[in-house]
Design an enzyme around this catalytic site. Structure first.
Site, PDB file in Angstrom:
ATOM      1  CB  SER A   7       6.751 -41.559 -43.453  1.00 49.66           C
ATOM      2  OG  SER A   7       6.959 -41.114 -44.783  1.00 49.66           O
ATOM      3  CG  HIS A  32       4.564 -45.462 -44.691  1.00 53.72           C
ATOM      4  ND1 HIS A  32       3.482 -46.297 -44.898  1.00 53.72           N
ATOM      5  CD2 HIS A  32       4.335 -44.355 -45.454  1.00 53.72           C
ATOM      6  CE1 HIS A  32       2.636 -45.719 -45.732  1.00 53.72           C
ATOM      7  NE2 HIS A  32       3.135 -44.549 -46.091  1.00 53.72           N
ATOM      8  CG  ASP A  34       5.001 -41.916 -48.041  1.00 45.54           C
ATOM      9  OD1 ASP A  34       3.914 -42.508 -48.115  1.00 45.54           O
ATOM     10  OD2 ASP A  34       5.389 -41.334 -47.008  1.00 45.54           O
ATOM     11  CG  MET A  36       5.038 -39.381 -53.329  1.00 42.99           C
ATOM     12  SD  MET A  36       5.104 -37.793 -52.480  1.00 42.99           S
ATOM     13  CE  MET A  36       4.869 -38.320 -50.771  1.00 42.99           C
ATOM     14  CG  HIS A  65       1.207 -44.903 -49.545  1.00 39.08           C
ATOM     15  ND1 HIS A  65       1.024 -43.728 -48.839  1.00 39.08           N
ATOM     16  CD2 HIS A  65       0.134 -45.012 -50.361  1.00 39.08           C
ATOM     17  CE1 HIS A  65      -0.104 -43.156 -49.209  1.00 39.08           C
ATOM     18  NE2 HIS A  65      -0.652 -43.911 -50.141  1.00 39.08           N
ATOM     19  CG  MET A  67       0.709 -41.758 -52.389  1.00 39.25           C
ATOM     20  SD  MET A  67       1.116 -40.444 -51.210  1.00 39.25           S
ATOM     21  CE  MET A  67       2.677 -41.090 -50.600  1.00 39.25           C
ATOM     22  CG  MET A 136      -4.129 -41.002 -47.968  1.00 41.62           C
ATOM     23  SD  MET A 136      -2.458 -41.289 -47.334  1.00 41.62           S
ATOM     24  CE  MET A 136      -1.772 -39.620 -47.377  1.00 41.62           C
ATOM     25  N   GLY A 141       1.129 -36.175 -50.841  1.00 36.92           N
ATOM     26  CA  GLY A 141       2.130 -35.516 -51.653  1.00 36.92           C
ATOM     27  C   GLY A 141       3.257 -34.880 -50.879  1.00 36.92           C
ATOM     28  CG  PHE A 142       4.124 -31.731 -50.426  1.00 40.27           C
ATOM     29  CD1 PHE A 142       5.410 -31.512 -50.891  1.00 40.27           C
ATOM     30  CD2 PHE A 142       3.054 -31.507 -51.280  1.00 40.27           C
ATOM     31  CE1 PHE A 142       5.624 -31.061 -52.189  1.00 40.27           C
ATOM     32  CE2 PHE A 142       3.263 -31.063 -52.576  1.00 40.27           C
ATOM     33  CZ  PHE A 142       4.556 -30.841 -53.037  1.00 40.27           C
ATOM     34  N   GLY A 144       4.556 -33.247 -43.213  1.00 44.78           N
ATOM     35  CA  GLY A 144       4.459 -32.085 -42.349  1.00 44.78           C
ATOM     36  C   GLY A 144       3.127 -31.366 -42.338  1.00 44.78           C
ATOM     37  CG  ASP A 174       0.632 -41.310 -44.491  1.00 42.00           C
ATOM     38  OD1 ASP A 174       1.124 -40.369 -43.841  1.00 42.00           O
ATOM     39  OD2 ASP A 174       1.159 -41.782 -45.511  1.00 42.00           O
ATOM     40  N   GLY A 175      -0.856 -39.046 -42.014  1.00 41.26           N
ATOM     41  CA  GLY A 175      -1.042 -37.611 -42.151  1.00 41.26           C
ATOM     42  C   GLY A 175      -1.303 -36.904 -40.839  1.00 41.26           C
ATOM     43  N   GLY A 176      -0.352 -36.106 -40.412  1.00 41.12           N
ATOM     44  CA  GLY A 176      -0.541 -35.306 -39.221  1.00 41.12           C
ATOM     45  C   GLY A 176      -0.485 -36.073 -37.920  1.00 41.12           C
ATOM     46  N   GLY A 196       5.985 -39.158 -39.784  1.00 45.82           N
ATOM     47  CA  GLY A 196       7.199 -38.660 -40.408  1.00 45.82           C
ATOM     48  C   GLY A 196       7.926 -37.692 -39.504  1.00 45.82           C
ATOM     49  CB  SER A 197       7.551 -34.040 -39.000  1.00 43.35           C
ATOM     50  OG  SER A 197       6.153 -34.056 -38.750  1.00 43.35           O
TER      51      SER A 197
END
Length: 217
Positions: A7, A32, A34, A36, A65, A67, A136, A141-142, A144, A174-176, A196-197
């Site tokens: 991402s 990816h 994002d 927003m 994506h 959002m 998700m 929205g954020f 990390g 997507d997420g974590g 991402g991170s």
């Protein structure tokens, strides 16, 4: 085989072109992106002009994506900017079927995304029309954030709704996603892992991507 979609939300925005080229060389499977708008989610990122500027920097699929509120206003622009996949949120409007038709009209892949609290049944009647479902595992929205593992439970229902298809439905999460959680997501039936991170935590993008592909195997 795990497909890793870094991402660019976690990339260095001052040199996005270089970052995209580096991800290409590092073995990313998709990029990816994002998008927003500060309304649907409490953050503001990029528009179709940036996607168009990035397109010449990579031949990888651009996984866009949205959002955003009122995605129907921007689908054409992102498709024309070079998106290969456009994913819209089930929660973003009342006319999901129309949104999917708009995406498909550009001869690109259409995806639908579900927030953690949205049950799988909300997309049962549209599942035959989409190429991808993005689950998700954080509130959007954020970057990390820590994974909400309960959100993975809906994947089994999604696959049940999809049934047997000529072109298999892709499941994206997507997420974590990191080395410690990716095997859990894979066990739930995920094909594409947005990270991402976990990719951008150091300058060794290739090593970070390979670590994600091998973690827990």
């Amino acid at each position: 085989m795990r497909m890793i979609a870094p991402s660019i939300l976690s990339a260095d925005f001052s040199r996005l072109g270089e970052e995209i080229r580096a991800l290409d060389k590092a073995g990313a499977d998709l990029i990816h992106i994002d998008v927003m708008d500060g309304h649907f989610v409490p953050n503001l990122t990029i528009g179709p002009g940036v996607v168009k500027a990035l397109r010449p920097h990579s031949k990888l699929l651009f996984d866009v994506h949205l959002m955003i509120s009122e995605p129907e206003r921007y689908i054409d622009a992102f498709a024309e900017a070079g998106a290969d996949i456009i994913t819209v949120h089930q929660e973003s409007g009342a006319h999901l079927h129309r949104l999917i038709q708009m995406i498909k009209a550009h001869d690109i892949k259409a995806g639908v995304s579900l927030n953690p609290a949205t049950p799988a049944v909300m997309i049962e009647d549209i599942i035959s029309q989409v190429d991808l479902v993005l689950v998700m595992t954080v509130n959007p929205g954020f970057g990390g954030q820590a994974m909400i593992p309960e959100a993975l439970k809906k994947i089994a229902r999604i696959k049940e709704f999809a049934g047997d298809r000529e072109q298999p439905l892709l499941i994206e999460v997507d997420g974590g996603i990191k080395n410690e959680t990716i095997a859990l997501a894979e066990a739930a039936g995920v094909d594409i892992f947005v990270a991402g991170s976990a990719v951008f935590k150091s300058s060794d993008y290739e090593g970070n991507i390979q670590a994600l592909k091998k973690a827990g195997v």
